[in-house]
Design a protein around this motif. Sequence first.
Motif, PDB file in Angstrom:
ATOM      1  N   ALA A 109      37.586  28.436 -16.852  1.00 24.06           N
ATOM      2  CA  ALA A 109      36.615  29.259 -16.127  1.00 24.06           C
ATOM      3  C   ALA A 109      36.228  30.478 -16.961  1.00 24.06           C
ATOM      4  CB  ALA A 109      37.193  29.694 -14.777  1.00 24.06           C
ATOM      5  N   TYR A 110      37.200  31.093 -17.605  1.00 28.66           N
ATOM      6  CA  TYR A 110      36.921  32.256 -18.449  1.00 28.66           C
ATOM      7  C   TYR A 110      36.044  31.862 -19.636  1.00 28.66           C
ATOM      8  CZ  TYR A 110      37.626  36.582 -20.999  1.00 28.66           C
ATOM      9  OH  TYR A 110      37.423  37.767 -21.660  1.00 28.66           O
ATOM     10  N   ILE A 111      36.378  30.743 -20.283  1.00 29.74           N
ATOM     11  CA  ILE A 111      35.602  30.258 -21.429  1.00 29.74           C
ATOM     12  C   ILE A 111      34.166  29.961 -21.026  1.00 29.74           C
ATOM     13  CG2 ILE A 111      35.345  28.292 -23.020  1.00 29.74           C
ATOM     14  CD1 ILE A 111      38.513  28.254 -23.031  1.00 29.74           C
ATOM     15  N   LEU A 112      33.984  29.346 -19.857  1.00 31.70           N
ATOM     16  CA  LEU A 112      32.647  28.977 -19.384  1.00 31.70           C
ATOM     17  C   LEU A 112      31.895  30.152 -18.770  1.00 31.70           C
ATOM     18  CD1 LEU A 112      33.326  25.530 -17.651  1.00 31.70           C
ATOM     19  CD2 LEU A 112      32.435  25.949 -19.957  1.00 31.70           C
ATOM     20  N   ASP A 113      32.592  31.271 -18.549  1.00 30.07           N
ATOM     21  CA  ASP A 113      32.021  32.440 -17.891  1.00 30.07           C
ATOM     22  C   ASP A 113      31.487  32.060 -16.505  1.00 30.07           C
ATOM     23  OD1 ASP A 113      31.283  35.114 -17.585  1.00 30.07           O
ATOM     24  OD2 ASP A 113      29.295  34.784 -18.450  1.00 30.07           O
ATOM     25  N   CYS A 114      32.371  31.438 -15.742  1.00 36.53           N
ATOM     26  CA  CYS A 114      32.002  31.013 -14.394  1.00 36.53           C
ATOM     27  C   CYS A 114      33.206  31.179 -13.475  1.00 36.53           C
ATOM     28  CB  CYS A 114      31.517  29.556 -14.400  1.00 36.53           C
ATOM     29  SG  CYS A 114      32.785  28.338 -14.802  1.00 36.53           S
ATOM     30  N   SER A 115      32.998  30.901 -12.206  1.00 35.17           N
ATOM     31  CA  SER A 115      34.097  31.003 -11.246  1.00 35.17           C
ATOM     32  C   SER A 115      35.078  29.849 -11.433  1.00 35.17           C
ATOM     33  CB  SER A 115      33.551  30.986  -9.817  1.00 35.17           C
ATOM     34  OG  SER A 115      33.025  29.706  -9.516  1.00 35.17           O
ATOM     35  N   ILE A 116      36.254  30.029 -10.908  1.00 37.45           N
ATOM     36  CA  ILE A 116      37.254  28.952 -10.951  1.00 37.45           C
ATOM     37  C   ILE A 116      36.746  27.744 -10.171  1.00 37.45           C
ATOM     38  CG2 ILE A 116      39.576  28.302 -10.179  1.00 37.45           C
ATOM     39  CD1 ILE A 116      40.458  31.151 -10.989  1.00 37.45           C
ATOM     40  N   ALA A 117      36.047  27.995  -9.065  1.00 37.46           N
ATOM     41  CA  ALA A 117      35.492  26.892  -8.266  1.00 37.46           C
ATOM     42  C   ALA A 117      34.478  26.078  -9.080  1.00 37.46           C
ATOM     43  CB  ALA A 117      34.841  27.429  -6.995  1.00 37.46           C
ATOM     44  N   THR A 118      33.618  26.758  -9.826  1.00 41.28           N
ATOM     45  CA  THR A 118      32.625  26.054 -10.647  1.00 41.28           C
ATOM     46  C   THR A 118      33.313  25.278 -11.767  1.00 41.28           C
ATOM     47  OG1 THR A 118      30.916  27.688 -10.144  1.00 41.28           O
ATOM     48  CG2 THR A 118      30.586  26.358 -12.120  1.00 41.28           C
ATOM     49  N   ALA A 119      34.278  25.910 -12.422  1.00 47.38           N
ATOM     50  CA  ALA A 119      35.026  25.213 -13.480  1.00 47.38           C
ATOM     51  C   ALA A 119      35.735  23.991 -12.902  1.00 47.38           C
ATOM     52  CB  ALA A 119      36.025  26.167 -14.128  1.00 47.38           C
ATOM     53  N   SER A 120      36.351  24.159 -11.736  1.00 41.70           N
ATOM     54  CA  SER A 120      37.050  23.040 -11.086  1.00 41.70           C
ATOM     55  C   SER A 120      36.095  21.898 -10.779  1.00 41.70           C
ATOM     56  CB  SER A 120      37.719  23.509  -9.797  1.00 41.70           C
ATOM     57  OG  SER A 120      38.754  24.404 -10.078  1.00 41.70           O
ATOM     58  N   HIS A 121      34.890  22.227 -10.371  1.00 38.83           N
ATOM     59  CA  HIS A 121      33.874  21.200 -10.086  1.00 38.83           C
ATOM     60  C   HIS A 121      33.585  20.371 -11.342  1.00 38.83           C
ATOM     61  CE1 HIS A 121      30.147  19.340  -8.717  1.00 38.83           C
ATOM     62  NE2 HIS A 121      29.571  19.799  -9.803  1.00 38.83           N
ATOM     63  N   HIS A 122      33.342  21.041 -12.468  1.00 40.93           N
ATOM     64  CA  HIS A 122      33.058  20.327 -13.718  1.00 40.93           C
ATOM     65  C   HIS A 122      34.283  19.536 -14.196  1.00 40.93           C
ATOM     66  CE1 HIS A 122      29.069  21.942 -14.314  1.00 40.93           C
ATOM     67  NE2 HIS A 122      29.529  23.161 -14.076  1.00 40.93           N
ATOM     68  N   LEU A 123      35.436  20.126 -14.060  1.00 39.99           N
ATOM     69  CA  LEU A 123      36.666  19.433 -14.459  1.00 39.99           C
ATOM     70  C   LEU A 123      36.903  18.197 -13.606  1.00 39.99           C
ATOM     71  CD1 LEU A 123      38.835  22.599 -14.997  1.00 39.99           C
ATOM     72  CD2 LEU A 123      38.246  20.930 -16.775  1.00 39.99           C
ATOM     73  N   ARG A 124      36.638  18.304 -12.318  1.00 35.62           N
ATOM     74  CA  ARG A 124      36.822  17.169 -11.408  1.00 35.62           C
ATOM     75  C   ARG A 124      35.897  16.012 -11.794  1.00 35.62           C
ATOM     76  NH1 ARG A 124      40.510  14.844  -8.792  1.00 35.62           N
ATOM     77  NH2 ARG A 124      41.200  16.892  -8.183  1.00 35.62           N
ATOM     78  N   LYS A 125      34.650  16.346 -12.142  1.00 34.91           N
ATOM     79  CA  LYS A 125      33.708  15.291 -12.553  1.00 34.91           C
ATOM     80  C   LYS A 125      34.200  14.584 -13.820  1.00 34.91           C
ATOM     81  CE  LYS A 125      29.513  16.438 -10.274  1.00 34.91           C
ATOM     82  NZ  LYS A 125      28.957  15.302  -9.627  1.00 34.91           N
ATOM     83  N   LEU A 126      34.670  15.358 -14.786  1.00 36.22           N
ATOM     84  CA  LEU A 126      35.196  14.765 -16.022  1.00 36.22           C
ATOM     85  C   LEU A 126      36.481  13.981 -15.750  1.00 36.22           C
ATOM     86  CD1 LEU A 126      34.517  17.747 -18.436  1.00 36.22           C
ATOM     87  CD2 LEU A 126      33.389  15.508 -18.481  1.00 36.22           C
ATOM     88  N   TYR A 127      37.283  14.465 -14.836  1.00 34.00           N
ATOM     89  CA  TYR A 127      38.502  13.762 -14.432  1.00 34.00           C
ATOM     90  C   TYR A 127      38.139  12.437 -13.753  1.00 34.00           C
ATOM     91  CZ  TYR A 127      42.940  12.842 -12.079  1.00 34.00           C
ATOM     92  OH  TYR A 127      44.096  12.257 -11.636  1.00 34.00           O
ATOM     93  N   ASP A 128      37.174  12.471 -12.843  1.00 29.85           N
ATOM     94  CA  ASP A 128      36.747  11.262 -12.135  1.00 29.85           C
ATOM     95  C   ASP A 128      36.150  10.220 -13.071  1.00 29.85           C
ATOM     96  OD1 ASP A 128      37.624  12.362  -9.755  1.00 29.85           O
ATOM     97  OD2 ASP A 128      35.613  12.951  -9.076  1.00 29.85           O
ATOM     98  N   GLU A 129      35.584  10.667 -14.194  1.00 26.88           N
ATOM     99  CA  GLU A 129      35.013   9.758 -15.197  1.00 26.88           C
ATOM    100  C   GLU A 129      36.067   9.279 -16.199  1.00 26.88           C
ATOM    101  OE1 GLU A 129      32.056   8.433 -15.622  1.00 26.88           O
ATOM    102  OE2 GLU A 129      30.866   9.496 -14.148  1.00 26.88           O
ATOM    103  N   ASN A 130      37.325   9.660 -15.967  1.00 24.82           N
ATOM    104  CA  ASN A 130      38.437   9.315 -16.864  1.00 24.82           C
ATOM    105  C   ASN A 130      38.284   9.897 -18.263  1.00 24.82           C
ATOM    106  OD1 ASN A 130      40.155   7.859 -15.099  1.00 24.82           O
ATOM    107  ND2 ASN A 130      38.683   6.180 -15.157  1.00 24.82           N
ATOM    108  N   ILE A 131      37.538  10.998 -18.371  1.00 23.98           N
ATOM    109  CA  ILE A 131      37.424  11.709 -19.641  1.00 23.98           C
ATOM    110  C   ILE A 131      38.652  12.609 -19.815  1.00 23.98           C
ATOM    111  CG2 ILE A 131      36.110  13.474 -20.909  1.00 23.98           C
ATOM    112  CD1 ILE A 131      34.550  10.930 -20.734  1.00 23.98           C
ATOM    113  N   LEU A 132      39.041  13.276 -18.727  1.00 23.03           N
ATOM    114  CA  LEU A 132      40.164  14.206 -18.760  1.00 23.03           C
ATOM    115  C   LEU A 132      41.322  13.698 -17.927  1.00 23.03           C
ATOM    116  CD1 LEU A 132      38.377  17.655 -18.216  1.00 23.03           C
ATOM    117  CD2 LEU A 132      38.845  16.456 -20.369  1.00 23.03           C
ATOM    118  N   GLY A 133      42.494  14.130 -18.309  1.00 24.95           N
ATOM    119  CA  GLY A 133      43.681  13.948 -17.502  1.00 24.95           C
ATOM    120  C   GLY A 133      44.117  15.321 -17.028  1.00 24.95           C
TER     121      GLY A 133
END
Length: 117
Positions: free
Chosen positions: A67-91
């Motif tokens: 979130a700090y790196i992206l300069d966004c809220s934790i909720a916004t970062a979590s949203h992007h992370l969840r999408k990448l997680y759901d696509e099996n890009i991230l663990g």
Amino acid sequence: MDVLDKADITCDQTLVETDKVIKVSDFLGKPNIKKYFYALSKISDEKKLKIVFSLIAQESLCVCDIAYILDCSIATASHHLRKLYDENILGCEKRGKMAYYFIKDDDLKELFAQLNK
């Protein structure tokens, strides 16, 4: 290198160099290239690319760091992370109350391995 204006960056006539087109078509049709197309299509926006590049530079990061790196809220970062997680890009790995993300997709790891050298 000279700067070209728009009129200079187009062909004055149509001439297809068949041998080059065939080589490129064969290259683009290879299974490993197709898997890269697919993998890259899943990270095609700036925030997702920043997350992936961040995780190339640093093997794992918590949601707060991202979130700090992206300069966004934790909720916004979590949203992007969840999408990448759901696509099996991230663990994701929970360590106490913290959630740490890492690149799970082997194709992306392979593709981007050269960037961190």
